[in-house]
Design a protein around this motif. Structure first.
Motif, PDB file in Angstrom:
ATOM      1  N   MET A  27       0.809  -1.215   0.000  1.00  0.00           N
ATOM      2  CA  MET A  27       0.000   0.000   0.000  1.00  0.00           C
ATOM      3  C   MET A  27       0.849   1.275   0.000  1.00  0.00           C
ATOM      4  O   MET A  27       0.337   2.369   0.185  1.00  0.00           O
ATOM      5  CB  MET A  27      -0.965  -0.027   1.179  1.00  0.00           C
ATOM      6  CG  MET A  27      -1.922  -1.213   1.106  1.00  0.00           C
ATOM      7  SD  MET A  27      -3.186  -1.267   2.399  1.00  0.00           S
ATOM      8  CE  MET A  27      -4.279   0.049   1.835  1.00  0.00           C
ATOM      9  N   GLY A  28       2.171   1.109  -0.195  1.00  0.00           N
ATOM     10  CA  GLY A  28       3.027   2.256  -0.440  1.00  0.00           C
ATOM     11  C   GLY A  28       3.414   3.082   0.768  1.00  0.00           C
ATOM     12  O   GLY A  28       3.710   4.271   0.632  1.00  0.00           O
ATOM     13  N   MET A  29       3.461   2.488   1.937  1.00  0.00           N
ATOM     14  CA  MET A  29       3.905   3.237   3.112  1.00  0.00           C
ATOM     15  C   MET A  29       5.362   3.634   2.938  1.00  0.00           C
ATOM     16  O   MET A  29       6.190   2.844   2.469  1.00  0.00           O
ATOM     17  CB  MET A  29       3.747   2.373   4.370  1.00  0.00           C
ATOM     18  CG  MET A  29       4.123   3.090   5.652  1.00  0.00           C
ATOM     19  SD  MET A  29       3.852   2.043   7.120  1.00  0.00           S
ATOM     20  CE  MET A  29       4.193   3.221   8.427  1.00  0.00           C
ATOM     21  N   GLY A  30       5.696   4.864   3.297  1.00  0.00           N
ATOM     22  CA  GLY A  30       7.060   5.349   3.164  1.00  0.00           C
ATOM     23  C   GLY A  30       8.040   4.520   3.981  1.00  0.00           C
ATOM     24  O   GLY A  30       7.721   4.109   5.103  1.00  0.00           O
ATOM     25  N   GLN A  31       9.251   4.324   3.428  1.00  0.00           N
ATOM     26  CA  GLN A  31      10.210   3.456   4.101  1.00  0.00           C
ATOM     27  C   GLN A  31      10.640   4.007   5.456  1.00  0.00           C
ATOM     28  O   GLN A  31      10.783   3.253   6.422  1.00  0.00           O
ATOM     29  CB  GLN A  31      11.448   3.242   3.221  1.00  0.00           C
ATOM     30  CG  GLN A  31      12.450   2.310   3.869  1.00  0.00           C
ATOM     31  CD  GLN A  31      13.662   2.030   3.006  1.00  0.00           C
ATOM     32  OE1 GLN A  31      14.551   1.291   3.401  1.00  0.00           O
ATOM     33  NE2 GLN A  31      13.702   2.605   1.817  1.00  0.00           N
TER      34      GLN A  31
END
Length: 223
Positions: A146-150
């Motif tokens: 879901m593209g959560m920031g690293q």
């Protein structure tokens, strides 16, 4: 029924062998703990590793003075962080298509719960998900998909590992030490650290529930 009993017997024998190996080879306690917590945090793999029982056992060995607490904590926290990071990157690289492949396509309800949990709580879901059995090994992968920031993910990943491992070790440690552990000056630092982790974990759960309560109240008002 006989198969279940046989499985428990095999598990007991497995735990006994690991316990005996660690007691005879103290230098391997750290790497073994790393592998256990790494496996526990990996997507799918974690379902087949009895990390909870082994952490209780390791905590008991620490309490008995057989193992160094700091070595186990350092290796174990590193394994938990790396395991969740690998699961996260699997989600980032493979994308949503991963959830349509076997065996995820046979566990649609569990995956749906993990996605809903992440969508609703975001950063907090990664922070607390490690403590929740049904979504523990799935949340990092869902976060990646879901593209959560690293940076945000790794922060939640590291903080949760710092709390999770002492909590896993604490029951075995205090069982082995008994009431007298509180009077042992050499273990004071570990006891304080464990107590702080327990308090932090409790605080996170309280904050999580407070965040959840207003949503429930709004839903009741709409009815």
């Amino acid at each position: 029924m006989a198969g279940v009993c046989f499985s428990f017997l095999r598990m007991d024998a497995y735990l006994d062998r690991i316990s005996q190996f660690i007691q005879a080879n103290h230098d391997w306690a750290g790497p073994i703990t790393f592998l256990l917590t790494l496996g526990e945090s990996l997507i799918l793999v974690g379902l087949f590793i009895p990390a909870t029982a082994l952490m209780l056992l390791t905590g008991g060995l620490i309490g008995a003075g057989t193992l160094s607490p700091w070595t186990v904590l350092a290796w174990g926290i590193a394994g938990a962080v790396v395991g969740d990071a690998l699961s996260y990157w699997a989600g980032r690289w493979l994308g949503p298509g991963l959830l349509r492949r076997w065996p995820f396509n046979t566990q649609r309800s569990a995956v749906a719960r993990a996605r809903l949990f992440f969508k609703r709580y975001g950063f907090a879901s990664v922070l607390i998900g490690r403590f929740l059995g049904p979504v523990r090994s799935t949340i990092p992968t869902v976060a990646g998909i879901m593209g959560m920031g690293q940076v945000r993910f790794q922060l939640a990943n590291t903080l949760s590992a710092l709390v999770w491992l002492p909590l896993m070790l604490a029951p075995g440690f205090f069982t082995a030490r008994g009431v007298g552990a509180l009077q042992n000056g050499q273990q004071t630092g570990l006891i304080i650290g464990t107590a702080a982790s327990v308090l932090l974990g409790g605080g996170l759960l309280v904050a999580f529930m407070r965040k959840r309560r207003p949503d429930g109240m709004r839903a009741q008002r709409r009815r």
